[in-house]
Write a protein that holds these residues in place. Structure first.
Motif: not given
Length: 600
Positions: A254-262
Motif C-alpha cells: 500500500s503506497d501513498i495512493d494505495e494502488n493495491n485495492l481489488y
C-alpha cells in the motif's frame, strides 16, 4: 519370392479385381470399398445403441489453422434505458445478469414498480427518516433485454462476489453499513421472484474494494479492502465468519495512493492462491495461511485500484494425462494500469497521466518464473480483460489517461483489442471496431452464452448525472467479436442440448452432440476443441474467478451428420472448482453457443 510376399501380392491383386468390378456398377452408394479413405488410415467402427458411428481415423492429422476473417466486430445497442448503472455484475446460470450499483445517493433511473415497498433509511445530516423508492439492483434478462427491479438495503458500493457450486451469488462487503454485510442471491430451484438476502455485520472486518476468490472446495475467501490488511473466509448463510487473518503483504504493497485495492487473485493448479497487489505478487496457501513463494516485481507502475490495470489467467489446457493438479501449467496476464503517482496527480491537480501500455505474462507454476512484457496498441486503465470461448483475450472499456475514482480520468478507450496468446510477439494484438459510448469508471462487461459481450455501466462522478461530459450510463450494448462474423456461420457448431450431458463428474468422460450447417465435413479432434468457462464477478476492471479450460476430446460422427465429441472432465478441483460453467464447442476458432453444465 518369399511365401509371405506371395500371399500379399495375391491379396493385392484380388483387392484390385474386386474394386474394379464394383466401380463398373452404376450404383456405388452401398459399396463398402467406396468409403475407404485415400490415405492409409482406416476408421474404427464403434457400436452405440442402434447406430453405427465411425470415429475419424485422423487423430494424428496436422492441425488446421483457425478460420480467417477480416471482421473487426460489431456493436449494437440492446437496451436504451436499463435504469441502474452496472457497477457490479455476474452472469447467473438461469441466463440472467445480476446487476447492482451503490445505494449511497438514494437515486437511480429505475423506480420501484407499483406494489414494491420503498426502503426506509435515516438521513444522519437532517436526522430524518426517509424513503428510497429507486432500485439500485436489477435482474437483466439477456434473452429479452428486459429488467426486473430488486431491493438491496445495505450499501454494496465497491463490493466483491462470486458464484457458489449451487449457483448462488454470494457478495461480501461494500460501503458504510454494507462494509461487513454478507449477501446471497439465487440458488433456489424456482427463482422467478428472488431478491437479495442480506445479513449485516457477519464479516469481521469491512470489505470495501476487496477481492473474493473461489477455492478448490467451492468456498470463498475475501481478501483485503480499504484499511483492511487481512483476509477471512466467506461464512455460511446467516452465520458470522471466523476471525480475520492478518496479511502483511497488503500493508507492504500500500503506497501513498494505495494502488493495491481489488488485488488480482487467481486459484493456481496446486490449490494455492496467486495474489498480485500494486506491482508485487506471491503464492498463498489458504489452508496453512503460509506464503509458499514470492515472484519477481513487475516494473513500470501500479496495476491495482486506483491505477486499475487488468488481469486474467490464460486458457488452461488439459490433455487428460495429468497425474497431479500441480503439474498443470498456469500462466497469468497483467496489462495496463498507471504510474504510482497517477492517482494523486489526478485527484489534486487534475493532471491525467497516460495509462500504461505494457502487457506482461508469467507462468506462475514455472520453477523459475519471469515476467515477459510487450506493448499493447494503446494504454488502458479501468479496462476489462475477458477470456473468450475460443481462448482469445478481449481488452475492452476503460480510459487512456488518469485513474479510477470520480473525475480522475480522461480520453475514453473506445477501442477493444483482441489478444492472441498463442501467437509470437509482434503478432498478438488486433485492434477492433470502436464503440461510441464512453465506458470508464464503474463500467463492466461479461461474456454471454451467445459469444457476444454484454457491456454496461460507467459513472465517473457521484450520483446520477444526465448532462455531463461523461453522463451516467444506463444504456446496455452488445459487442460481437470477430468470431461471430456471419460469414463463419457455416462453420459454427450448434450444440444439441437434449442429447448432451450437463452433469459432469471429475475425471469422467462425458458426451456432447453438435451439428454443422455442412453435414459432410470430416472432422478430426484437431479441428474441434471443447472449452469450459467459469462466469466471473466483474467490477472496477477486474473479473474475479474467471477461467477457461480446454478439455481432452475425441470426435465421432453418425450417419445423419450429427457429431459427437467425447471429452474428459477436469480431474482436479484445483483446476476447475465445483459449480456452473458454460461449455462451448470450438471449430477452428469458431465457437458454438454455450451450454450450461455443472461439475461437482
Amino acid at each position: 519370392m518369399a511365401p509371405l510376399n506371395k500371399v500379399l501380392l495375391l491379396l493385392t491383386l484380388l483387392f484390385l479385381a474386386v474394386d474394379a468390378k464394383y466401380k463398373n456398377k452404376k450404383d456405388k452408394k452401398n459399396s463398402v470399398f467406396h468409403k475407404i479413405p485415400k490415405f492409409p488410415k482406416f476408421p474404427v467402427p464403434i457400436i452405440g445403441g442402434d447406430q453405427k458411428v465411425v470415429v475419424d481415423g485422423g487423430n494424428n492429422a496436422i492441425a488446421k489453422p483457425d478460420f480467417e476473417t477480416n471482421n473487426l466486430g460489431h456493436w449494437e445497442l440492446i437496451n436504451k434505458q436499463s435504469g441502474v448503472s452496472a457497477m457490479q455484475i455476474n452472469l447467473m446460470p438461469n441466463n440472467k445478469m445480476l446487476v447492482y450499483d451503490a445505494t449511497v445517493y438514494r437515486t437511480s433511473r429505475l423506480p420501484y414498480p407499483k406494489g414494491m415497498p420503498c426502503v426506509q433509511w435515516v438521513d444522519d445530516n437532517l436526522k430524518q427518516s426517509k424513503e428510497d423508492c429507486f432500485a439500485h439492483s436489477m435482474e437483466y434478462d439477456i434473452e429479452t433485454n428486459q429488467v426486473r427491479a430488486l431491493t438491496v438495503k445495505t450499501d454494496p458500493w465497491c463490493s466483491c462476489g462470486g458464484l457458489t457450486p449451487d449457483g448462488t451469488l454470494v457478495v461480501a462487503g461494500g460501503f458504510a453499513d454494507g462494509g461487513k454485510t454478507s449477501r446471497y442471491y439465487g440458488g433456489q430451484p424456482d427463482c422467478q421472484d428472488c431478491d437479495w438476502r442480506e445479513y449485516p455485520n457477519k464479516l469481521q472486518e469491512p470489505r470495501w474494494y476487496a477481492t473474493q476468490a473461489i477455492l478448490a472446495n467451492g468456498e470463498y475467501i475475501v481478501i483485503g479492502g480499504r484499511r483492511s490488511f487481512s483476509y477471512e473466509f466467506f461464512p455460511k448463510e446467516g452465520q458470522p465468519s471466523d476471525k480475520p487473518i492478518f496479511f502483511p503483504f497488503l500493508y507492504e504493497t500500500s503506497d501513498i495512493d494505495e494502488n493495491n485495492l481489488y488485488p488480482f487473485v487467481h486459484l493456481s493448479s496446486d490449490g494455492n492462491l496467486f495474489i498480485f497487489a500494486n506491482n508485487r505478487s506471491l503464492l498463498l496457501n489458504p489452508t496453512t495461511n503460509k506464503v509458499v513463494r514470492t515472484y519477481p516485481v513487475l516494473p513500470g507502475g501500479s496495476r491495482n485500484y486506483p491505477a486499475s490495470g487488468m488481469s486474467s489467467i490464460l486458457p488452461i489446457k488439459l490433455d487428460g494425462t495429468e497425474l497431479s493438479s500441480a503439474s498443470i501449467k498456469v500462466e497469468v496476464l497483467v496489462c495496463g494500469g498507471n504510474s504510482h503517482d497517477s492517482f494523486i496527480l489526478a485527484e489534486t491537480e487534475k493532471i491525467f497521466k497516460p495509462a500504461i501500455k505494457d502487457c506482461s505474462r508469467m507462468v506462475i507454476t514455472d520453477p523459475d518464473p519471469k515476467w515477459d512484457s510487450e506493448e499493447m496498441p494503446s494504454g488502458r486503465t479501468m479496462g476489462d480483460s475477458l477470456v473468450l470461448p475460443n481462448g482469445q483475450i478481449l481488452f475492452i472499456n476503460g480510459a487512456q489517461k488518469g485513474t479510477a475514482a470520480w473525475w480522475d480520468a480522461d480520453e475514453p478507450n473506445f477501442t477493444p483489442v483482441l489478444y492472441f496468446s498463442e501467437k509470437p510477439k509482434g503478432q498478438r494484438f488486433k485492434v477492433l471496431k470502436p464503440s461510441q459510448i464512453a465506458r470508464m469508471y464503474h463500467s463492466t462487461s461479461a461474456v454471454l452464452p451467445s459469444g457476444k459481450i454484454w457491456v454496461g455501466g460507467s459513472n465517473t462522478h457521484d450520483t446520477y448525472k444526465d448532462k455531463d461530459r461523461f453522463p451516467t450510463e444506463t444504456r446496455i450494448e452488445a459487442f460481437s467479436p470477430p468470431y461471430l462474423d456471419p460469414k463463419l456461420d457455416k462453420y459454427r457448431p450448434q450444440i444439441v442440448e437434449e442429447s448432451s450431458e450437463k452433469k459432469l463428474m471429475y475425471g469422467k468422460n462425458f458426451e456432447t452432440q453438435f451439428k454443422l450447417q455442412d453435414t459432410n465435413q470430416k472432422l478430426t479432434k484437431q479441428d474441434i476443441k471443447v472449452s469450459m468457462y467459469f462466469p466471473p464477478f466483474t467490477t472496477h476492471g477486474y473479473s474475479m474467478n474467471q477461467r477457461l479450460l480446454f478439455l481432452k476430446t475425441f470426435i465421432a460422427q453418425n450417419s445423419e451428420g450429427t457429431y459427437k465429441v467425447t471429452s474428459k472432465a477436469p480431474t482436479f478441483r484445483e483446476v476447475a472448482p465445483p459449480g456452473y460453467y458454460l461449455l462451448f464447442i470450438v471449430h477452428r476458432g469458431v465457437p458454438s453457443k454455450g451450454m450450461w453444465v455443472q461439475i461437482g
